[in-house]
Write a protein that holds these residues in place. Sequence first.
Motif, short mmCIF file in Angstrom:
data_model
loop_
_atom_site.label_atom_id
_atom_site.label_comp_id
_atom_site.label_asym_id
_atom_site.label_seq_id
_atom_site.Cartn_x
_atom_site.Cartn_y
_atom_site.Cartn_z
N SER A 102 0.87 -1.11 -0.16
CA SER A 102 -0.03 0.02 -0.04
C SER A 102 0.91 1.19 -0.07
N GLN A 103 2.18 1.18 0.54
CA GLN A 103 3.11 2.19 0.46
C GLN A 103 2.99 2.84 -0.77
N TYR A 127 -0.73 8.87 9.97
CA TYR A 127 0.16 7.52 9.38
C TYR A 127 1.12 8.04 8.96
N ASN A 183 -3.48 3.37 12.81
CA ASN A 183 -2.06 3.45 12.84
C ASN A 183 -1.55 4.83 12.91
N ASP A 211 -7.91 3.80 3.45
CA ASP A 211 -6.62 3.05 3.97
C ASP A 211 -7.06 2.04 4.98
N TYR A 214 -5.82 -3.12 8.11
CA TYR A 214 -6.15 -3.83 9.49
C TYR A 214 -7.45 -4.32 9.73
N THR A 241 -4.07 -4.39 1.62
CA THR A 241 -2.59 -5.05 1.50
C THR A 241 -2.56 -6.53 2.22
N SER A 243 -0.12 -7.20 3.53
CA SER A 243 1.18 -7.30 4.48
C SER A 243 0.62 -7.75 5.92
N LYS A 244 -0.38 -7.20 6.56
CA LYS A 244 -0.64 -7.67 8.03
C LYS A 244 -1.51 -8.62 8.04
N ARG A 251 4.94 -7.83 -0.60
CA ARG A 251 5.07 -6.76 -1.02
C ARG A 251 3.74 -6.49 -2.02
#
Length: 409
Positions: A102-103, A127, A183, A211, A214, A241, A243-244, A251
């Motif tokens: 997501s970055q 964030y 976050n 966003d 989570y 994402t 990622s979590k 990525r």
Amino acid sequence: MSEKFSKIAMRMKSNVIRELLKVTSKPGMISFGGGVPDPETFPRFEMAEIAKDILENEYRYTLQYASTEGDPILREEYIAMLKRDYGIDGLELDDLLVTVGSQSALDLVGKIFLDEDSIYFVSKPVYLGAASAFSLRSRNYVYMDLRDDGADLDELEKSLSEIQARGDIEKVKFIYAISNFHNPGGVTMSLEKRKRLVQIAEKYDVLIVEDDPYGDLRYEGEPIDSIFKIGGVDRVLLLRTFSKILSPGLRLGIVIGKKEIIRKMVMAKQAADLCSPSLTQRLAARYLQRHNLTEQIKPTIALYKEKKDLMLSELEKHFGNMEGFHWTRPDGGLFIWFTLPEGFDTGEMLELGKAENILFVPGVAFSLDDTCKNSMRLSFCLPPKDKIIEGVARLKKVVVEYGTEKNLL
Ligand SMILES: *Cc1c(COP(=O)(O)O)cnc(C)c1O
């Protein structure tokens, strides 16, 4: 050399959290700093099996360039998942873009929407990753204070009407919101606020960037409809994402939005990296087909919930009867936002923390204007339970030491 750098490059700062990571590995250190998942939660054997299979049998795809939009199988699986698990219906392949986490989506959002005079809304605290991506393009952010039920929308309305009155409303590009388990704030936006946010965005014709890394890590209570589901694809750009919930090393981020926006992001992405890695995209796609992600994260959720409850009870034990100390009680995610009385500077306290072998992220890292100094972000996901107990005790020691020295207690 330095005079050769661009104006944007001159504004770049090293990320405080990245700096922290350097001391995390010191022996005896307990870190509440990094927001990274517990590696034991990664389904490594399942992923290893898929990886071997797709390397040997799908090498024509997995070892080749992919399309900029992303693996069609991954996007199809993702659309099916959004429909099944979130009641989000009617999406087509072209509404989705796969990004390098997501970055990179946040970076692309900055690139396609923000000029130097563009205005955007963020929460305070904000964030860090979003703040750094957006503020490189424009410093004209407007804050909304973060409350227990999400960003302060009265402030949003007030600012929007002022901006409209001075004739600048066209410069407002988006409102950035983290809907679930903020976050660093740890709070969740209520359903009423999500609806009101959409109404305000419609009234002033502003895009919402939601966003939601989570949302799946909920430990308490019932899931709330996403802002995207409430506002629809024309009003909301949704960032998600892997990622979590699966692994940050893949990525992989997913952007869901209006085709016109996705097309522009695709153009920006072509200049940035051509495509997201085909190998990890196909890995995630086959993972979604062969395993049930919701089932897979259940033990993770149970583990994080225990750690979260433990950290909250330890905070209560050490700081519960101290005036001016308060903290958020997240229903999910990875973070607690801990606020100390005015006068405490958590950036200065970090040096004491390093000496006592306890790390946290100073609140100033989550502000665009050197504020939030008396707060800190605490992450409970990584340290084992005995280290959470010991870590909060060390934190207390640092607070007492600093507070006594500065006459704040
Ligand atoms: C972790 C995180 C992200 C993105 O992480 P990626 O690994 O780049 O997908 C985005 N937004 C928030 C709020 C996060 O906490």
